[in-house]
Design a protein around this motif. Sequence first.
Motif, short mmCIF file in Angstrom:
data_model
loop_
_atom_site.label_atom_id
_atom_site.label_comp_id
_atom_site.label_asym_id
_atom_site.label_seq_id
_atom_site.Cartn_x
_atom_site.Cartn_y
_atom_site.Cartn_z
N GLY A 1 -0.43 -32.13 -28.44
CA GLY A 1 1.24 -31.78 -28.06
C GLY A 1 1.47 -31.14 -26.72
N ALA A 2 0.51 -30.69 -25.92
CA ALA A 2 0.68 -30.01 -24.72
C ALA A 2 0.94 -31.19 -23.61
N THR A 3 1.43 -30.74 -22.53
CA THR A 3 2.03 -31.55 -21.45
C THR A 3 0.97 -31.32 -20.22
N ILE A 4 0.40 -32.36 -19.42
CA ILE A 4 -0.14 -31.89 -18.19
C ILE A 4 0.27 -32.63 -17.16
N GLN A 5 0.60 -31.94 -15.80
CA GLN A 5 1.10 -32.36 -14.87
C GLN A 5 -0.37 -32.26 -13.78
N ALA B 1 -7.57 -22.84 -3.10
CA ALA B 1 -7.42 -22.04 -4.37
C ALA B 1 -5.89 -21.52 -4.68
N ILE B 2 -5.87 -20.95 -5.89
CA ILE B 2 -4.58 -20.42 -6.10
C ILE B 2 -4.45 -19.14 -6.58
N GLN B 3 -3.13 -18.30 -6.12
CA GLN B 3 -3.06 -17.05 -5.86
C GLN B 3 -1.98 -16.45 -6.64
N SER B 4 -0.93 -17.25 -6.90
CA SER B 4 0.10 -16.82 -8.04
C SER B 4 0.42 -17.95 -8.83
N PHE B 5 1.30 -17.65 -9.75
CA PHE B 5 1.84 -18.60 -10.59
C PHE B 5 3.35 -17.90 -11.29
N GLU B 6 4.37 -18.56 -10.86
CA GLU B 6 5.65 -18.02 -11.36
C GLU B 6 6.35 -19.18 -12.14
N VAL B 7 6.77 -18.76 -13.32
CA VAL B 7 7.86 -19.39 -14.21
C VAL B 7 9.17 -19.08 -14.13
N VAL B 8 10.13 -19.92 -13.72
CA VAL B 8 11.12 -19.86 -13.31
C VAL B 8 12.21 -19.79 -14.65
N PHE B 9 13.01 -18.86 -14.90
CA PHE B 9 14.11 -19.08 -16.16
C PHE B 9 15.14 -19.89 -15.68
N PRO B 10 15.50 -20.85 -16.55
CA PRO B 10 16.56 -21.96 -16.32
C PRO B 10 17.96 -21.28 -16.65
N GLY B 11 17.86 -20.24 -17.33
CA GLY B 11 19.37 -19.66 -17.66
C GLY B 11 19.57 -18.18 -17.39
N PHE B 12 19.83 -17.36 -18.17
CA PHE B 12 19.89 -16.04 -18.12
C PHE B 12 18.73 -15.32 -18.47
N SER C 1 12.33 -26.36 -16.67
CA SER C 1 12.52 -25.56 -15.76
C SER C 1 11.37 -25.89 -14.66
N GLU C 2 10.95 -24.71 -13.91
CA GLU C 2 9.94 -25.03 -12.89
C GLU C 2 8.94 -23.85 -12.89
N ALA C 3 7.87 -24.32 -12.43
CA ALA C 3 6.91 -23.07 -11.89
C ALA C 3 6.35 -23.32 -10.61
N ASN C 4 6.32 -22.32 -9.77
CA ASN C 4 5.66 -22.30 -8.60
C ASN C 4 4.58 -21.50 -8.45
N ILE C 5 3.66 -22.44 -7.55
CA ILE C 5 2.41 -22.03 -7.27
C ILE C 5 2.12 -21.80 -5.65
N VAL D 1 6.31 -27.28 -9.57
CA VAL D 1 5.49 -28.23 -10.86
C VAL D 1 6.67 -28.00 -11.95
N ASP D 2 6.99 -29.25 -12.57
CA ASP D 2 7.96 -29.04 -13.66
C ASP D 2 7.06 -28.69 -14.97
N VAL D 3 8.02 -27.77 -15.49
CA VAL D 3 7.51 -26.92 -16.91
C VAL D 3 8.59 -26.86 -17.63
#
Length: 433
Positions: A249-253, A293-304, A387-391, A402-404
């Motif tokens: 059931g996981a989603t991969i981009q 390589a990747i230095q940060s991973f940010e999950v954006v909240f779509p609401g409050f 929502s989105e994740a910023n890498i 990236v869409d999450v």
Amino acid sequence: MQHAISPGLPNLVPGPDVIVGDVEDVAQFDPPVGTQIGLAIGTDSCNNGDQPVDWFALPQTDHPVVPQNLYRMSGGTDNQERFEQMGQSWMKHTFLALEDFVCGTCNTSGCQTGSHLCPGCSDPYTSGLNGDQNQIGSRAWVNPFTGSFPSNANDHSGHVHNGVSHRILVETSDVLPAGNPGATYFGEAAYISPHEYTWCLSHPGECNMFNNYSYRQFSVSGGPTFFNFSAVGSTVRMQPALQAWVATGATIQQVEPDPGNDGIFFVGYKVTGPTAGVWHYDYAVFNVNLDRAIQSFEVVFPGFPPNLSNTGFHAPPQHPGWAHDGTEGDAGYSSTPWTFTLNGPPPFPNSAVWNCETFAQNQNANAIRWGTLYNFRFDSTAPPSASEANITFFKTGSPVTVDVVAPFMSDATPTPKATVTQTATATRSEEHT
């Protein structure tokens, strides 16, 4: 830039195309050293292309290298909640190609055998060979996109090996059956070839650089000194092990931030629950062959801002520094867990951020380098929404989105509680609110 994930390419595609045709086994050769064991994976490479693959041994630098990884799927009521990397090896330098038939018809006509893997042919590297510590060079020496490395990428002078050196480094607690009931394990390997890159430059329509990983499921028994790994099913060719999470059931981009200049990475996510009104959010980032390589991973909240709890981070153990290992000052890469923060003006942060040090701060920082998978997670009383994740990248390049999915709070009444206490080990961080 996001792409659909290809299910795999047909046999004998145009150009050279080395793949892992079979993950033979996962093996332990020596007792634990401290809390860790060292493993190796047996592989059969196959040339899936219609051109020979260069296979010239060191000190020549036109041959594939073989990284090896171990993963575990566990957690939740069904042991499918999270997919984590338990360990990684250095890279085996290939030295001679036999011409076998694991992947079908082997065509040696007009092909220089031994120094090339001929079209359709296979070549066995047992776990004993792939775990031979004198033939395993540091991953730090290779550019995973171009496959290039220097002739001294396998220099073992100035250090002495123990039973886990350079092999797949795994904490015994991560594979003990009693401590991981019902967990599922996966062995993964890849062949990274400079020949594929140089061919791609001159034949841009015949690039076979993104199907080099294959995996196989294993069950674990024994311990705590020696562990047995038994294969479950067949090798899944030309896909990274993270793809096994999709069936649950996981989603991969799949993301290619700079086509033609650097590699790709995957972002996976899965939301489980609600259990007693709480959803569990798990994110996985796997760097396939991205040199920056990747230095940060940010999950954006779509609401409050939602309430978060049980925020966590997981990464595989890094190898200690060795003489001539290609890291800055031969110090090895850091295992410091990533820092977690809530980003935005208090008391209403708009995202959750994990990050390691920047390249300017520490060239050996615990970035997500090629062939490694890191995890980020939290619980929330808010349900998931698009929502989105910023890498952000470690060495160079502009950030990508990236869409999450992320927790959606439609009412600003609840205020987040962001006090975080780390209870991390060198290989994982589990913070709790």
